[in-house]
Design a protein around this motif. Structure first.
Motif, PDB file in Angstrom:
ATOM      1  N   GLY A   1      -8.426   4.169   5.341  1.00 32.32           N
ATOM      2  CA  GLY A   1      -9.557   4.412   4.467  1.00 32.32           C
ATOM      3  C   GLY A   1      -9.391   5.923   4.338  1.00 32.32           C
TER       4      GLY A   1
ATOM      5  N   LEU B   1       0.691  -0.987  -0.169  1.00 32.66           N
ATOM      6  CA  LEU B   1      -0.216  -0.108  -0.033  1.00 32.66           C
ATOM      7  C   LEU B   1       0.878   1.236  -0.067  1.00 32.66           C
ATOM      8  CD1 LEU B   1      -3.052   0.992   0.886  1.00 32.66           C
ATOM      9  CD2 LEU B   1      -1.851   1.718   2.925  1.00 32.66           C
ATOM     10  N   VAL B   2       1.961   1.303   1.134  1.00 27.93           N
ATOM     11  CA  VAL B   2       2.709   2.609   0.961  1.00 27.93           C
ATOM     12  C   VAL B   2       3.524   2.572  -0.025  1.00 27.93           C
ATOM     13  CG1 VAL B   2       2.374   2.740   3.685  1.00 27.93           C
ATOM     14  CG2 VAL B   2       4.084   1.543   2.534  1.00 27.93           C
TER      15      VAL B   2
ATOM     16  N   TYR C   1     -20.279   3.596   3.029  1.00 24.85           N
ATOM     17  CA  TYR C   1     -19.623   2.683   3.611  1.00 24.85           C
ATOM     18  C   TYR C   1     -18.399   3.050   4.666  1.00 24.85           C
ATOM     19  CZ  TYR C   1     -16.016   1.813  -0.205  1.00 24.85           C
ATOM     20  OH  TYR C   1     -14.893   2.210  -1.088  1.00 24.85           O
TER      21      TYR C   1
ATOM     22  N   ALA D   1      -8.594   4.928  -7.350  1.00 27.07           N
ATOM     23  CA  ALA D   1      -8.721   5.511  -6.015  1.00 27.07           C
ATOM     24  C   ALA D   1     -10.119   5.295  -5.787  1.00 27.07           C
ATOM     25  CB  ALA D   1      -8.523   6.751  -5.888  1.00 27.07           C
ATOM     26  N   LEU D   2     -11.324   5.580  -6.641  1.00 22.83           N
ATOM     27  CA  LEU D   2     -12.418   5.711  -6.410  1.00 22.83           C
ATOM     28  C   LEU D   2     -13.191   4.185  -6.455  1.00 22.83           C
ATOM     29  CD1 LEU D   2     -14.201   8.246  -8.735  1.00 22.83           C
ATOM     30  CD2 LEU D   2     -14.400   8.253  -6.328  1.00 22.83           C
ATOM     31  N   PHE D   3     -12.596   3.189  -6.977  1.00 24.33           N
ATOM     32  CA  PHE D   3     -13.333   1.821  -7.183  1.00 24.33           C
ATOM     33  C   PHE D   3     -12.544   0.961  -6.350  1.00 24.33           C
ATOM     34  CE2 PHE D   3     -14.970   3.950 -11.059  1.00 24.33           C
ATOM     35  CZ  PHE D   3     -15.915   2.963 -11.467  1.00 24.33           C
TER      36      PHE D   3
ATOM     37  N   GLY E   1      -8.832   0.052   1.658  1.00 25.22           N
ATOM     38  CA  GLY E   1      -8.624   0.813   2.951  1.00 25.22           C
ATOM     39  C   GLY E   1      -9.566   0.595   3.821  1.00 25.22           C
ATOM     40  N   THR E   2     -11.003   0.607   3.557  1.00 27.84           N
ATOM     41  CA  THR E   2     -11.803   0.540   4.491  1.00 27.84           C
ATOM     42  C   THR E   2     -12.115  -0.661   5.235  1.00 27.84           C
ATOM     43  OG1 THR E   2     -12.899   2.445   3.067  1.00 27.84           O
ATOM     44  CG2 THR E   2     -14.165   1.372   4.901  1.00 27.84           C
ATOM     45  N   PHE E   3     -12.181  -1.656   4.023  1.00 29.36           N
ATOM     46  CA  PHE E   3     -12.588  -2.874   4.558  1.00 29.36           C
ATOM     47  C   PHE E   3     -11.341  -3.873   5.045  1.00 29.36           C
ATOM     48  CE2 PHE E   3     -16.356  -1.862   2.058  1.00 29.36           C
ATOM     49  CZ  PHE E   3     -17.297  -2.415   2.929  1.00 29.36           C
TER      50      PHE E   3
ATOM     51  N   PHE F   1      -9.101   1.547  -4.100  1.00 32.25           N
ATOM     52  CA  PHE F   1      -8.373   2.096  -2.898  1.00 32.25           C
ATOM     53  C   PHE F   1      -9.337   2.044  -1.712  1.00 32.25           C
ATOM     54  CE2 PHE F   1      -4.684   3.806  -5.459  1.00 32.25           C
ATOM     55  CZ  PHE F   1      -4.395   2.395  -5.707  1.00 32.25           C
ATOM     56  N   PHE F   2     -10.584   2.870  -2.010  1.00 27.99           N
ATOM     57  CA  PHE F   2     -11.501   3.189  -1.107  1.00 27.99           C
ATOM     58  C   PHE F   2     -11.894   1.604  -0.314  1.00 27.99           C
ATOM     59  CE2 PHE F   2     -12.007   7.357  -2.328  1.00 27.99           C
ATOM     60  CZ  PHE F   2     -11.415   8.235  -0.961  1.00 27.99           C
ATOM     61  N   LEU F   3     -12.244   0.521  -1.188  1.00 23.47           N
ATOM     62  CA  LEU F   3     -12.776  -0.694  -0.982  1.00 23.47           C
ATOM     63  C   LEU F   3     -11.556  -1.439   0.069  1.00 23.47           C
ATOM     64  CD1 LEU F   3     -14.313  -2.405  -3.801  1.00 23.47           C
ATOM     65  CD2 LEU F   3     -15.391  -1.689  -1.664  1.00 23.47           C
TER      66      LEU F   3
ATOM     67  N   ILE G   1       1.866   4.528  -3.331  1.00 21.34           N
ATOM     68  CA  ILE G   1       1.881   5.867  -3.341  1.00 21.34           C
ATOM     69  C   ILE G   1       2.905   6.499  -4.031  1.00 21.34           C
ATOM     70  CG2 ILE G   1       1.305   7.944  -2.077  1.00 21.34           C
ATOM     71  CD1 ILE G   1       0.145   6.065   0.371  1.00 21.34           C
TER      72      ILE G   1
ATOM     73  N   LEU H   1      -6.256   6.253 -13.173  1.00 17.03           N
ATOM     74  CA  LEU H   1      -5.629   6.353 -11.873  1.00 17.03           C
ATOM     75  C   LEU H   1      -6.777   6.946 -10.813  1.00 17.03           C
ATOM     76  CD1 LEU H   1      -2.573   5.835 -11.588  1.00 17.03           C
ATOM     77  CD2 LEU H   1      -2.293   8.125 -11.195  1.00 17.03           C
ATOM     78  N   ALA H   2      -7.339   7.886 -11.037  1.00 17.06           N
ATOM     79  CA  ALA H   2      -8.608   8.338 -10.170  1.00 17.06           C
ATOM     80  C   ALA H   2      -9.439   7.121  -9.923  1.00 17.06           C
ATOM     81  CB  ALA H   2      -9.283   9.500 -10.701  1.00 17.06           C
ATOM     82  N   MET H   3      -9.815   6.538 -11.096  1.00 17.26           N
ATOM     83  CA  MET H   3     -10.801   5.293 -10.996  1.00 17.26           C
ATOM     84  C   MET H   3     -10.459   4.281  -9.828  1.00 17.26           C
ATOM     85  SD  MET H   3     -13.425   5.989 -13.401  1.00 17.26           S
ATOM     86  CE  MET H   3     -13.684   6.728 -14.806  1.00 17.26           C
TER      87      MET H   3
END
Lengths: 438, 347
Positions: B62, A67-68, B327, A100-102, A108-110, A104-106, A71, A96-98
C-alpha cells in the motif's frame, strides 16, 4: 534509429508479455478466493477454508510478481516512449492515475490485510479479499480504457500544431465501445485461464489419488466456469471482431489475410498469406461470401483489402493472421475439453480417466498461449500505428542512446528469466505439497 | 468541472498536490525501506527476520502505491515532465525499477522456501532493493533541486556520472539514513524482544547522524545551490519548512534518547517530509530546473495538461485521496499489536 525503435518495441513486448503471464490468473483467483473466504465465513465448512488457503497461496505468489512487473510498463512509457507520453499524456495519463487511485491502493492495502489477518477474523478477511478482487478487476478497466484509446481514439482534439492530443470529453473516453468489447473479452479470457489452471492442478492430484473434497469441489467450480467462458468467448469474440473490422479495417483484413478490396469476399478454409507478394500463396476451399458475412453481416458486403493501404502502412500480416488462427482454434478446443470434463464428472468417471486428467495437465499452458496470441492480434494489428490513425509507433519512441536500451533490455530480460524460474518453482512446490489439504 | 479556476491556478494546485504525494510517499515508504536496509544487519536468525518481515508485510504494498500515484499523477497532470524526467534519467530509472522489483519479490517470497540459501539471497535482495530505491531517489531529488543539465531546446546534456555531484551524494546518503532511522524506530514500535531493543539502540545513534546530515544538506542547499533561495526571498514564510525540518530532526534525537519511540518515529517522518518539501519549494515554478540556464527549465505552466484533464484529475483526487488515507490508517489500526519472536504468520 531503426535499431532504437526495434529494441524499444522488443523491450516493451517482452515486459508486457511477461506481465500478462501473471495478470489473468490474478484476476480470476482473486474473485474465486474471495468467494471461498465468504463461503467459509457463512457456513464454517472447513473445506472452504482449505480451498481458500490453497488457492490463496498460489494467488499470493502470482500476485507479487504481477504487481512488480506492472510498474515496469508505467516506467517504460516514460523511459522508452517519451515522445508518445508527451503526445498522449493528456488523454493517457488520467486512466493511469485513476488506476492507482481506484485500484492499486485497494489491492496494495487490502492484500496486506488479507494475508496477515488470521482465520479468527473471518469476516474482515473475506472483506479484504473482496476489496483485492475489486481492485484487480477495476485495474483492468482503467488500463483497457487507456489501451482502448490507442485502438480507437475518442473524446479528444488535436492541438493546432499537431504536437499532441488533448482530452475534450472524459465520458466519451470511458464509454468508448472498444473498451467494453475488449474488457469483457479480456476478463472472460482471464477467468477461462484461471479455470484451466485449477482443473489442471486438480487433475494432477486426482492422478496421484488425492481425491479429497478440496480438489473435488474446486474442480466442480472450475469446470462450470471453463465451459461458460469457453462458450461465451467466441460468441462475444465474434461481435468484437466485427466491431474491430469496422473501426480498424487494416486489422480486420489482416486477421483473414484479405488483400484485395471487394464485395462477396469468400472465406478460405486453407490459406497461407505472403506479404512479400501481397497475396495468399495458397488458398483452398473458399466458402463464397462468408468473409463478407462475418465482417459486415451481409454476404455481399464490401471489405477493404490490405493492398489498398499506402506504402509502408502494412501491418505484419502473417503474424496477425496466424495468431488469430491459433487463438480461434485453441478457443474451440477449450469448449470440447470443458464439455468432456463436465460429462466425465457427471458420469462419475473423472477420477479414473487417466488420459483425460493428463490432457488437463498438458492443457495448462494453452490458455496462456491463446491469450498471448489474442494480444498479438490486438496490439500488432494496429501497427504501424501506436495510436490508431494519430501517431505512428516510430514517432513515439524516446531519443535515448541505443546502448542504454540495449543495457536495460538485457538487464530486465535476465532478471525476469530468474524471476520466472523462481516463481514456477514456488508454484510447483505449493501445488505438489498442497500443505493443509488432506 | 472547476471552471472557476484558471488553467494556471489548476497547474499550481497540481504542483502543490504533486509535492504532497511525493512527500507522503517518502514518509510512508521510509519505514518499509528502512526495515529492508536493516534486516541483514540486525536480525540474527529466522525468527527475528520474520518479525521484521511481519512488521512491514501488511503495509509495504500500500505504501509503494504512493510512488506509483506520484508517477501516474505526473503523467496525467504534467506529461511533458513525465516524459523528460524518465528519458533524461533513463539508467537511474532502470536502477530504481530493478530496486522496486527486487524489494517487492524479496519481501513476498522471503520465507516461501525452507532452503536457507534461498532465504539468504532474498534477504540480501530485500536489502539491495531498498538501498537502490532510497539511494536513487535521494540522488535524483538532489539533482532536481540542483537542476538538471538541460540546454537550449530542452536537450539534455548531462551524463550518468554527472548526476553524482557531492551535493547529490549527500542527498542520497541522507535519504538512505532517514529511511534507516525510520525503519529502526518502526521495528522498535512494532516488535518485542531482542530485535526491538537492538533497533531502539541503533535509532538513538542514527537520529543524531540524520540531524547532522540534514543540517549539512540544508546548509549546502541554501548556500551552495544556485537559485535555491529565490522563492524563499520572495516568500519568507517558506523558511518555516527548513526550520521545521531541523526542529523535528532535533525532536527525533530527543525523543529517541528518552525512549519515547513513537514520538521519535513521528518526528523523524516529519523531518523527512520537511527536508523534501524545502527542496520542492525552491524549484517552483519549475518541475525540471535547468542548471545550465533557468530559461531552459521546464515549468509547470508549460508542462501542465489541459484544463479538462487537470480538473477531472483534481475531482478524482479530492474524492479518493481522503478515502485512501482513511482505509490505509484503518489498516494500521488492524495490526497494532506488537510482533513477538514466537508469532508465526503464514506469509
Amino acid at each position: 534509429m531503426i535499431e532504437l525503435l526495434l529494441l524499444s518495441r522488443l523491450q516493451f513486448a517482452i515486459t508486457a508479455a511477461f506481465h500478462f503471464i501473471f495478470v489473468p490468473l490474478t484476476l480470476g483467483l482473486a474473485l474465486l478466493v474471495a468467494v471461498m473466504e465468504t463461503m467459509y465465513y457463512r457456513n464454517k465448512d472447513e473445506t472452504w477454508r482449505k480451498m481458500a488457503d490453497f488457492w490463496g497461496n498460489i494467488f499470493k505468489i502470482n500476485f507479487a510478481i504481477g504487481l512488480v512487473s506492472g510498474i515496469t510498463l508505467t516506467f517504460q512509457l516514460g523511459t522508452n516512449w517519451g515522445a508518445y507520453a508527451e503526445f498522449m499524456g493528456d488523454v493517457f495519463g488520467p486512466p493511469l492515475a485513476m488506476e492507482a487511485l481506484f485500484a492499486f491502493f485497494l489491492e496494495g492495502t487490502f492484500l496486506g490485510a488479507w494475508i496477515f489477518l488470521g482465520h479468527n477474523r473471518q469476516k474482515l478477511k473475506a472483506f479484504s479479499m473482496w476489496m483485492v478482487a475489486l481492485g484487480t478487476n477495476i485495474s483492468s478497466l482503467w488500463i483497457i480504457t487507456a489501451n482502448g484509446f490507442m485502438q480507437h481514439p475518442v473524446g479528444y482534439e488535436m492541438v493546432a500544431d499537431g504536437s499532441k492530443v488533448v482530452m475534450t470529453d472524459f465520458i466519451a473516453l470511458i464509454t468508448n465501445g472498444y473498451v467494453w468489447y475488449m474488457l469483457i473479452h479480456t476478463l472472460l479470457a482471464a477467468y477461462l485461464l484461471t479455470s484451466f489452471v485449477i482443473m489442471g492442478i486438480c487433475a494432477y492430484h486426482f492422478l496421484k489419488g488425492n481425491n479429497n473434497e478440496v480438489f473435488k469441489k474446486s474442480f466442480s467450480i472450475a469446470v462450470i466456469i471453463a465451459l461458460a467462458t469457453a462458450v461465451m468467448l467466441p460468441v462475444l469474440g465474434h461481435g468484437y471482431a466485427q466491431y474491430v473490422a469496422a473501426l480498424q479495417p487494416t486489422k480486420g483484413a489482416a486477421m483473414d489475410a484479405i488483400w484485395e478490396t471487394g464485395s462477396s469476399v469468400p472465406m478460405y478454409l486453407i490459406q497461407v498469406p505472403d506479404s512479400s507478394t501481397g497475396s495468399n500463396s495458397i488458398q483452398l476451399l473458399g466458402i463464397p461470401g462468408l468473409a463478407s458475412f462475418l465482417y459486415t453481416g451481409s454476404f455481399s458486403g464490401t471489405i477493404t483489402g490490405l493492398n489498398q493501404l499506402p506504402q509502408g502502412e502494412l501491418p505484419p500480416v502473417e503474424m496477425i493472421f496466424w495468431s488469430f488462427r491459433l487463438m480461434t482454434i485453441l478457443g474451440s478446443l477449450f469448449i470440447i475439453v470443458a464439455l468432456l470434463g463436465l460429462y466425465l464428472q457427471k458420469s462419475g468417471k473423472l477420477y479414473t480417466s487417466k488420459k483425460y486428467l493428463k490432457l488437463l495437465i498438458w492443457s495448462i499452458p494453452l490458455p496462456y498461449i491463446t491469450i498471448t496470441a489474442g494480444w498479438i492480434v490486438a496490439e500488432v494489428g494496429r501497427q504501424p500505428w501506436m495510436v490508431y490513425g494519430l501517431l505512428k509507433t516510430a514517432n513515439g519512441v524516446s531519443s535515448v542512446p541505443t546502448s542504454d536500451v540495449l543495457l536495460s533490455i538485457s538487464l530486465i530480460s535476465t532478471f525476469y528469466m530468474v524471476l520466472l524460474i523462481f516463481e514456477v518453482y514456488l508454484i510447483k512446490k505449493t501445488v505438489v505439497n498442497a500443505t493443509g489439504v488432506e | 468541472m472547476f471552471d472557476f479556476l484558471t488553467h494556471d491556478m489548476l497547474a499550481i494546485i497540481w504542483f502543490f498536490l504533486w509535492c504532497v504525494i511525493w512527500g507522503v510517499y517518502f514518509i510512508v515508504d521510509s519505514f518499509s525501506l528502512g526495515a529492508g536496509l536493516l534486516v541483514p544487519f540486525i536480525a540474527t536468525d529466522k525468527a527475528q527476520r520474520m518479525q521484521i518481515q511481519s512488521s512491514v508485510g501488511p503495509f509495504w504494498g500500500g505504501n509503494e502505491v504512493w510512488l506509483i500515484l506520484a508517477a501516474g499523477g505526473t503523467f496525467a497532470a504534467f506529461p511533458l515532465v513525465f516524459s523528460k524526467m524518465f528519458t533524461f534519467l533513463y539508467l537511474p530509472m532502470m536502477l530504481l525499477l530493478i530496486g522496486l522489483i527486487a524489494r517487492g519479490i524479496s519481501i513476498e517470497y522471503l520465507h516461501k522456501d525452507e532452503n536457507p540459501q534461498i532465504q539468504k539471497i532474498l534477504m540480501w535482495g530485500w536489502f539491495a532493493g531498498s538501498l537502490l530505491i532510497s539511494l536513487v531517489l535521494g540522488v535524483a531529488f538532489a539533482n532536481f533541486f540542483k537542476g538538471l543539465e538541460i540546454a537550449s531546446g530542452g536537450v539534455y546534456i548531462g551524463t550518468l556520472i554527472g548526476l553524482f555531484s557531492p551535493y547529490a551524494l549527500i542527498g542520497g546518503v541522507l535519504f538512505v539514513l532517514m529511511s534507516v532511522t525510520s525503519g529502526a524506530l518502526w521495528i522498535n514500535v512494532k516488535t518485542e524482544g531482542a530485535i526491538a531493543a537492538k533497533a531502539g539502540d541503533l535509532a538513538k545513534k542514527s537520529t543524531l547522524i540524520v540531524l547532522v546530515l540534514a543540517l549539512v544538506y540544508l546548509a549546502y542547499s541554501f548556500m551552495g545551490i544556485e537559485g535555491f533561495t529565490t522563492n524563499y526571498s520572495a516568500m519568507p514564510a517558506l523558511y518555516l519548512l527548513p526550520v521545521l525540518a531541523v526542529v523535528t530532526a532535533v525532536l527525533a534525537v530527543f525523543f529517541a534518547k528518552k525512549d519515547k519511540i513513537f514520538p521519535a518515529f513521528c518526528s523523524n517522518l516529519l523531518a523527512f517530509l520537511f527536508v523534501v518539501e524545502s527542496g520542492l519549494a525552491s524549484i517552483y515554478p519549475y518541475m525540471l530546473k535547468s542548471s545550465v540556464s533557468s530559461e531552459y527549465g521546464i515549468d509547470i505552466f508549460e508542462a501542465a495538461s489541459s484544463h479538462m484533464t487537470l480538473s477531472v484529475m483534481l475531482g478524482a483526487a479530492l474524492v479518493f485521496v481522503p478515502i485512501i488515507i482513511i482505509y490505509q490508517l484503518w489498516a494500521y489500526t488492524l495490526f497494532r499489536e506488537k510482533i513477538k519472536e514466537t508469532d508465526h504468520v503464514e506469509y
